[in-house]
Design a protein around this motif. Structure first.
Motif, PDB file in Angstrom:
ATOM      1  N   UNK A   1      -0.871  -1.072   8.435  1.00  0.00           N
ATOM      2  CA  UNK A   1      -2.227  -1.052   7.886  1.00  0.00           C
ATOM      3  C   UNK A   1      -2.193  -0.372   6.526  1.00  0.00           C
ATOM      4  N   UNK A   2      -2.939  -0.921   5.570  1.00  0.00           N
ATOM      5  CA  UNK A   2      -3.028  -0.307   4.253  1.00  0.00           C
ATOM      6  C   UNK A   2      -4.457  -0.373   3.733  1.00  0.00           C
ATOM      7  N   UNK A   3      -4.729   0.437   2.723  1.00  0.00           N
ATOM      8  CA  UNK A   3      -5.996   0.370   2.020  1.00  0.00           C
ATOM      9  C   UNK A   3      -5.734  -0.098   0.602  1.00  0.00           C
ATOM     10  N   UNK A   4      -6.675  -0.825  -0.006  1.00  0.00           N
ATOM     11  CA  UNK A   4      -6.506  -1.231  -1.409  1.00  0.00           C
ATOM     12  C   UNK A   4      -6.955  -0.123  -2.356  1.00  0.00           C
ATOM     13  N   UNK A   5      -6.586  -0.275  -3.621  1.00  0.00           N
ATOM     14  CA  UNK A   5      -6.939   0.698  -4.658  1.00  0.00           C
ATOM     15  C   UNK A   5      -7.247  -0.067  -5.936  1.00  0.00           C
ATOM     16  N   UNK A   6      -8.396   0.230  -6.565  1.00  0.00           N
ATOM     17  CA  UNK A   6      -8.785  -0.538  -7.745  1.00  0.00           C
ATOM     18  C   UNK A   6      -9.202   0.318  -8.935  1.00  0.00           C
ATOM     19  N   UNK A   7      -8.991   1.611  -8.869  1.00  0.00           N
ATOM     20  CA  UNK A   7      -9.500   2.462  -9.937  1.00  0.00           C
ATOM     21  C   UNK A   7      -8.551   2.593 -11.121  1.00  0.00           C
ATOM     22  N   UNK A   8      -7.338   2.162 -10.987  1.00  0.00           N
ATOM     23  CA  UNK A   8      -6.379   2.243 -12.086  1.00  0.00           C
ATOM     24  C   UNK A   8      -6.322   0.954 -12.878  1.00  0.00           C
ATOM     25  N   UNK A   9      -5.360   0.876 -13.800  1.00  0.00           N
ATOM     26  CA  UNK A   9      -5.212  -0.315 -14.622  1.00  0.00           C
ATOM     27  C   UNK A   9      -4.774  -1.513 -13.796  1.00  0.00           C
ATOM     28  N   UNK A  10      -3.947  -1.245 -12.771  1.00  0.00           N
ATOM     29  CA  UNK A  10      -3.425  -2.321 -11.938  1.00  0.00           C
ATOM     30  C   UNK A  10      -3.913  -2.145 -10.509  1.00  0.00           C
ATOM     31  N   UNK A  11      -4.728  -3.069  -9.990  1.00  0.00           N
ATOM     32  CA  UNK A  11      -5.190  -2.937  -8.604  1.00  0.00           C
ATOM     33  C   UNK A  11      -4.036  -3.096  -7.631  1.00  0.00           C
ATOM     34  N   UNK A  12      -4.144  -2.391  -6.506  1.00  0.00           N
ATOM     35  CA  UNK A  12      -3.122  -2.434  -5.461  1.00  0.00           C
ATOM     36  C   UNK A  12      -3.772  -2.829  -4.135  1.00  0.00           C
ATOM     37  N   UNK A  13      -3.048  -3.534  -3.265  1.00  0.00           N
ATOM     38  CA  UNK A  13      -1.695  -4.037  -3.489  1.00  0.00           C
ATOM     39  C   UNK A  13      -1.699  -5.305  -4.334  1.00  0.00           C
ATOM     40  N   UNK A  14      -0.599  -5.546  -5.025  1.00  0.00           N
ATOM     41  CA  UNK A  14      -0.412  -6.817  -5.716  1.00  0.00           C
ATOM     42  C   UNK A  14      -0.031  -7.884  -4.691  1.00  0.00           C
ATOM     43  N   UNK A  15      -0.119  -9.129  -5.113  1.00  0.00           N
ATOM     44  CA  UNK A  15       0.343 -10.200  -4.228  1.00  0.00           C
ATOM     45  C   UNK A  15       1.825 -10.030  -3.920  1.00  0.00           C
ATOM     46  N   UNK A  16       2.588  -9.542  -4.892  1.00  0.00           N
ATOM     47  CA  UNK A  16       4.019  -9.314  -4.673  1.00  0.00           C
ATOM     48  C   UNK A  16       4.257  -8.206  -3.652  1.00  0.00           C
ATOM     49  N   UNK A  17       3.346  -7.226  -3.595  1.00  0.00           N
ATOM     50  CA  UNK A  17       3.477  -6.153  -2.606  1.00  0.00           C
ATOM     51  C   UNK A  17       3.286  -6.703  -1.192  1.00  0.00           C
ATOM     52  N   UNK A  18       2.281  -7.564  -1.028  1.00  0.00           N
ATOM     53  CA  UNK A  18       2.071  -8.204   0.278  1.00  0.00           C
ATOM     54  C   UNK A  18       3.303  -9.012   0.674  1.00  0.00           C
ATOM     55  N   UNK A  19       3.842  -9.760  -0.276  1.00  0.00           N
ATOM     56  CA  UNK A  19       5.028 -10.563   0.008  1.00  0.00           C
ATOM     57  C   UNK A  19       6.213  -9.712   0.398  1.00  0.00           C
ATOM     58  N   UNK A  20       6.402  -8.576  -0.281  1.00  0.00           N
ATOM     59  CA  UNK A  20       7.523  -7.695   0.029  1.00  0.00           C
ATOM     60  C   UNK A  20       7.383  -7.091   1.422  1.00  0.00           C
ATOM     61  N   UNK A  21       6.161  -6.675   1.775  1.00  0.00           N
ATOM     62  CA  UNK A  21       5.932  -6.132   3.110  1.00  0.00           C
ATOM     63  C   UNK A  21       6.159  -7.183   4.185  1.00  0.00           C
TER      64      UNK A  21
END
Length: 368
Positions: A283-303
């Protein structure tokens, strides 16, 4: 990122006395994990609030279940002092009048106390210093009445044990001694040594003193990854320090709160080999307050290379507000990042049912 797959709705009945529950919330201003330890005893890790609200989501949720926060929350943990993890934590502790408060040992050092006294200072990202300064005041008042101190945690430290409880043990696995010292150096760097004044309070990368928690349960261990990062060049910091510690618990986790919103800089391949069971609930939470929102699509793919399913607390956005063009321009010029369609607060609820994890989510949650 796709919208994922919807989940069965959240249960609004409290868990049974012997039933483990982990509820993960985010993003509001921050993220929060609420754990039923058993026997109507609860732990809250970090804090967040709904956008536009001042009430910590943990309080709102526990009251929805009919739980008396004052009597039932025994443990509150701040994994680190960034405001995306501690917004509202002082209000939570104020209401949880019987709770013991745990944080990394760096919070007790003179350098941190010097910064905490300057709550009027701001930075490009406001810090959680004001929250933790308020926490210190609450704890000081309780100590005058015979209450407990602010509890410091460090690498591989058992902070709670009750064999008769659904969650038998709670361990802090971090920060390592090296990370704790790095955190102190970051804090000290913003203190003017000549006059003792803080110049500013930055958001400190990396997350040096983030606390990782390991919980032992009959259904398998739980690993709450905080925001701990992976330092590839050293074995003395981050996830490597946990993996190499000879005293860490050896049971593998069947539930994993993914650290740092799925970011690549928190993903250590050895976690999957040595700390996690095969196909854990992730389980994860997203983050959007920085320059790059997380997770990226590549992060989902890596997990997804390590696990068949990944759950995220929110993949649903508010409808866009119509604004005058001049107002829109002013907002964009005055913020570090601007996304007109903000993610809604999400909730993933995981309970042990017949020896297995049963995963549910509200309308914002999704599975990939």
């Amino acid at each position: 990122m796709s919208n994922g797959t919807s989940l069965q709705g959240i249960s609004t009945s409290p868990p049974a006395s012997d039933q483990v529950e982990i509820s993960v919330f985010g993003p509001g201003v921050g993220e929060c994990v609420v754990v039923h330890l058993g026997n109507a005893e609860w732990m809250v890790v970090d804090s967040c609030v709904q956008t536009g609200s001042k009430s910590p989501v943990a309080i709102d949720y526990l009251k929805q279940l009919g739980i008396d926060v004052a009597d039932s929350v025994s443990t509150v943990v701040a994994t680190h002092w960034h405001d995306d993890h501690v917004k509202g934590i002082s209000a939570l502790l104020e209401e949880a009048s019987q709770a013991r408060f745990y944080a990394a040992g760096a919070f007790r050092r003179d350098e941190f106390l010097a910064v905490a006294q300057r709550t009027h200072l701001i930075s490009k990202f406001s810090s959680g210093v004001a929250e933790l300064s308020a926490v210190r005041k609450i704890i000081s008042q309780r100590r005058e009445l015979g209450g407990g101190p602010l509890e410091q945690v460090s690498a591989v430290q058992r902070i709670s044990s009750d064999p008769g409880r659904a969650v038998q043990e709670i361990w802090a696995l971090s920060p390592s001694a090296e990370d704790a010292e790095r955190g102190i150096e970051h804090i000290a760097s913003i203190i003017d040594n000549q006059n003792g004044k803080a110049s500013r309070i930055p958001s400190l990368p990396p997350n040096d003193v983030s606390v990782v928690l390991h919980l032992e349960t009959a259904a398998g261990a739980i690993l709450l990854g905080g925001d701990l990062e992976h330092h590839r060049g050293t074995r003395m910091r981050g996830w490597h320090a946990i993996l190499d510690h000879p005293g860490r618990p050896t049971s593998k986790a069947t539930f994993y709160k993914v650290p740092h919103h799925g970011s690549e800089n928190a993903d250590c391949p050895e976690i999957w080999q040595h700390l996690l069971a095969e196909q854990p609930v992730c389980v994860m939470t997203p983050f959007e307050r920085g320059k790059t929102p997380l997770p990226r699509q590549s992060d989902i793919g890596r997990l997804r290379e390590n696990v068949d399913r990944v759950f995220i607390t929110s993949a649903r956005r508010y409808a866009s507000m119509r604004r005058d063009a001049s107002v829109e321009k002013a907002i964009r010029s005055g913020t570090r990042s601007f996304r007109p369609n903000s993610l809604k607060m999400g909730h993933i609820q995981v309970r042990v049912v017949d020896g297995n994890w049963d995963v549910r989510g509200n309308g914002s949650a999704a599975m990939y």
